[in-house]
Design a protein around this motif. Structure first.
Motif, PDB file in Angstrom:
ATOM      1  N   LEU A 178       0.824  -1.210   0.000  1.00  0.00           N
ATOM      2  CA  LEU A 178       0.000   0.000   0.000  1.00  0.00           C
ATOM      3  C   LEU A 178       0.858   1.259   0.000  1.00  0.00           C
ATOM      4  O   LEU A 178       0.391   2.337  -0.384  1.00  0.00           O
ATOM      5  N   LEU A 179       2.123   1.162   0.445  1.00  0.00           N
ATOM      6  CA  LEU A 179       2.991   2.329   0.471  1.00  0.00           C
ATOM      7  C   LEU A 179       3.234   2.885  -0.927  1.00  0.00           C
ATOM      8  O   LEU A 179       3.591   4.058  -1.084  1.00  0.00           O
ATOM      9  N   GLY A 187      -2.775  10.116  -0.143  1.00  0.00           N
ATOM     10  CA  GLY A 187      -1.329  10.285  -0.272  1.00  0.00           C
ATOM     11  C   GLY A 187      -0.963  11.066  -1.520  1.00  0.00           C
ATOM     12  O   GLY A 187      -0.082  11.934  -1.485  1.00  0.00           O
ATOM     13  N   PHE A 188      -1.638  10.796  -2.633  1.00  0.00           N
ATOM     14  CA  PHE A 188      -1.354  11.517  -3.873  1.00  0.00           C
ATOM     15  C   PHE A 188      -1.756  12.987  -3.757  1.00  0.00           C
ATOM     16  O   PHE A 188      -0.997  13.888  -4.155  1.00  0.00           O
ATOM     17  N   ALA A 223       2.523  15.179  -7.687  1.00  0.00           N
ATOM     18  CA  ALA A 223       3.457  14.428  -8.515  1.00  0.00           C
ATOM     19  C   ALA A 223       4.786  14.185  -7.812  1.00  0.00           C
ATOM     20  O   ALA A 223       5.575  13.349  -8.261  1.00  0.00           O
ATOM     21  N   ALA A 224       5.050  14.889  -6.710  1.00  0.00           N
ATOM     22  CA  ALA A 224       6.313  14.736  -5.983  1.00  0.00           C
ATOM     23  C   ALA A 224       6.281  13.588  -4.979  1.00  0.00           C
ATOM     24  O   ALA A 224       7.263  13.380  -4.269  1.00  0.00           O
ATOM     25  N   VAL A 225       5.185  12.839  -4.913  1.00  0.00           N
ATOM     26  CA  VAL A 225       5.077  11.770  -3.928  1.00  0.00           C
ATOM     27  C   VAL A 225       6.148  10.718  -4.181  1.00  0.00           C
ATOM     28  O   VAL A 225       6.435  10.357  -5.324  1.00  0.00           O
ATOM     29  N   ASP A 226       6.754  10.226  -3.106  1.00  0.00           N
ATOM     30  CA  ASP A 226       7.802   9.217  -3.206  1.00  0.00           C
ATOM     31  C   ASP A 226       7.185   7.845  -3.485  1.00  0.00           C
ATOM     32  O   ASP A 226       6.049   7.586  -3.073  1.00  0.00           O
ATOM     33  N   PRO A 227       7.898   6.930  -4.179  1.00  0.00           N
ATOM     34  CA  PRO A 227       7.375   5.565  -4.348  1.00  0.00           C
ATOM     35  C   PRO A 227       7.031   4.891  -3.031  1.00  0.00           C
ATOM     36  O   PRO A 227       6.129   4.055  -2.988  1.00  0.00           O
ATOM     37  N   ASP A 228       7.729   5.235  -1.962  1.00  0.00           N
ATOM     38  CA  ASP A 228       7.351   4.835  -0.602  1.00  0.00           C
ATOM     39  C   ASP A 228       6.785   6.079   0.059  1.00  0.00           C
ATOM     40  O   ASP A 228       7.519   6.977   0.463  1.00  0.00           O
ATOM     41  N   VAL A 229       5.456   6.165   0.158  1.00  0.00           N
ATOM     42  CA  VAL A 229       4.801   7.416   0.553  1.00  0.00           C
ATOM     43  C   VAL A 229       5.257   7.916   1.919  1.00  0.00           C
ATOM     44  O   VAL A 229       5.314   9.139   2.153  1.00  0.00           O
ATOM     45  N   LEU A 230       5.631   7.034   2.843  1.00  0.00           N
ATOM     46  CA  LEU A 230       6.060   7.481   4.166  1.00  0.00           C
ATOM     47  C   LEU A 230       7.350   8.289   4.114  1.00  0.00           C
ATOM     48  O   LEU A 230       7.630   9.080   5.020  1.00  0.00           O
TER      49      LEU A 230
END
Length: 463
Positions: A69-70, A299-300, A305-312
């Motif tokens: 889910l991350l 999270g998005f 668009a700058a969200v990391d592949p691992d959202v945390l």
């Protein structure tokens, strides 16, 4: 149900006496199921499990939800925004649920109780071996992803403990990412991976459920009441291209893949009926969809668009609530890695024994040495790859392609073979429709797998 003639050519490739042992090894950790033996069931009656319908829903949800889910907020960004992400998940959910129902139907027809045994019995030797190899590779890749997740979360926690500024480099050697991942792996993961049995599975399941729901709650809360320093960048409202939408499919497949463990869950039910199972998996997938959508959308929209592949990793290191979420994820992964390794090791062991033609009972003396060697090789290879592949998005993309095989390709092949084996001279219209649907599943899964493989070869490796 029409009469079905299912393949049963286990003897074509060495001994088959280890099939029951491998079936028990690969059962879902939460499944309580009677052994398949002649003495425990009445003549003509199938064995009955002990899992209630509600319990089956919980187990399937637990098998579906996890650290994947991350990556869902990044999947929404890849797909081109909220609308595209929702439409993609809703569309794929129909095929995901149908795959689970097909596996249950084929499990009843073949009287097999694990995913790979169903594929072997229904589709034959070659497809069965390919399935087992795919399971081994998938669990291997997931173990790599777990180690990367540990490193991602530790980086943020150590930054706070060492009072380092965000993005700083050149800290003490003991805060280096490669050192902390290696130390954690050797101290906790390796000792938990060597034993033959894994009795701690129930605790791992509990931690996974609690951690997943807590992470989802924190991401939603942080979107509703964001910190002042968290401002979203470009919020996409439409996909850049159709291929961009398809690039998000591997993440969704990785997140919803619970098919390998679904067959033991189905057979563990008090009433293993297709209609009841359809309701179980529909309810479970709707719950999983709500969790993944809540995490992905919020999270998005929080980071754009700058969200990391691992959202945390996108959240500040000093955020206490998020730090607790990171600790939950680390604990969940520390106990989930040995379970995934256990399943992969069992498949490798089964392939080896069948290749050598040795039944389990005749090879107990060398089992321990082989198990320790397999564990060490598996552990060291996954650790080395995790140290030098820091981007979890690339790993999930590759193993998401394999997940598509478990969700679409193998169930589609099983459906085609099961319908082709029906002893009916005149085929009704529904027969042709089901065969066509099986072909559609295989085509869709092959497309996703081919796309992710091509991206890994021509985009990542040649970049």
């Amino acid at each position: 149900m029409a009469q079905v003639s299912i393949n049963s050519d286990y003897s074509e490739w060495g001994s088959s006496t280890d099939a029951g042992e491998r079936a028990r090894l690969l059962q879902s950790p939460c499944v309580d199921m009677a052994p398949k033996s002649e003495g425990e069931a009445s003549p003509g009656e199938p064995d009955r499990g002990t899992t209630s319908t509600l319990g089956a829903v919980f187990i399937v949800v637990n098998a579906c939800l996890g650290a994947g889910l991350l990556n869902f907020p990044a999947a929404f960004s890849t797909a081109g925004g909220v609308a595209a992400g929702i439409a993609l998940q809703m569309g794929m959910l129909v095929f995901i649920i149908s795959g689970l129902v097909i596996l249950a139907y084929c499990s009843q027809a073949s009287n097999e109780r694990t995913y790979q045994e169903v594929v072997w019995a229904v589709c034959g030797k070659l497809t069965g071996v390919l399935c087992e190899v795919a399971i081994a590779v998938y669990t291997f890749g997931t173990c790599i992803a777990f180690l990367i997740i540990i490193g991602d979360q530790q980086d943020k926690i150590i930054a706070v403990m060492a009072k380092e500024p965000e993005g700083a480099s050149g800290g003490p050697w003991y805060t280096d990412r490669k050192f902390t991942i290696s130390l954690t792996a050797f101290l906790f993961i390796l000792p938990l991976s060597i034993p033959r049995e894994i009795g701690f599975q129930k605790y791992a399941s509990f931690l996974s459920v609690v951690g997943t729901w807590y992470v989802t709650a924190i991401i939603i809360i942080k979107y509703i009441w964001p910190d002042k320093e968290m401002r979203p960048e470009d919020i996409l409202t439409r996909p850049a291209s159709w291929m961009a939408v398809f690039n998000a499919m591997p993440t969704i497949c990785f997140g919803f893949q619970c098919h390998v463990s679904s067959v033991p869950v189905f057979n563990s039910m008090r009433q293993p009926e297709i209609k009841t199972w359809g309701g179980v998996v529909t309810a479970a997938m709707v719950i999983a969809l709500a969790v993944y959508m809540g995490t992905g959308i919020c999270g998005f929209l929080t980071f754009g668009a700058a969200v990391d592949p691992d959202v945390l990793r996108s959240y500040p290191s000093e955020d206490v609530a998020v730090a607790v979420a990171r600790a939950f994820i680390i604990l969940s992964v520390l106990t989930s890695y040995p379970i995934l390794h256990f399943c992969g090791r069992a498949v490798v062991e089964g392939l080896w024994l069948r290749y050598k033609g040795m039944p389990v009972e005749e090879d107990v003396g060398r089992e321990r040495r082989r198990r320790v060697l397999q564990t060490l090789v598996w552990f060291l290879l996954t650790l080395l790859l995790a140290l030098f592949i820091p981007d979890i998005g690339k790993v999930i993309s590759v193993i998401g392609g394999l997940a598509a095989c478990f969700i679409f390709v193998f169930p589609g092949l099983c459906l085609i073979q099961a319908k082709l084996s029906e002893m009916e001279e005149v085929k009704p219209a529904s027969w042709w429709a089901l065969v066509s649907y099986g072909v559609l599943l295989v085509t869709l899964g092959a497309f996703i797998f081919g796309q992710t493989t091509a991206n890994a070869i021509f985009v990542d490796l040649l970049a």
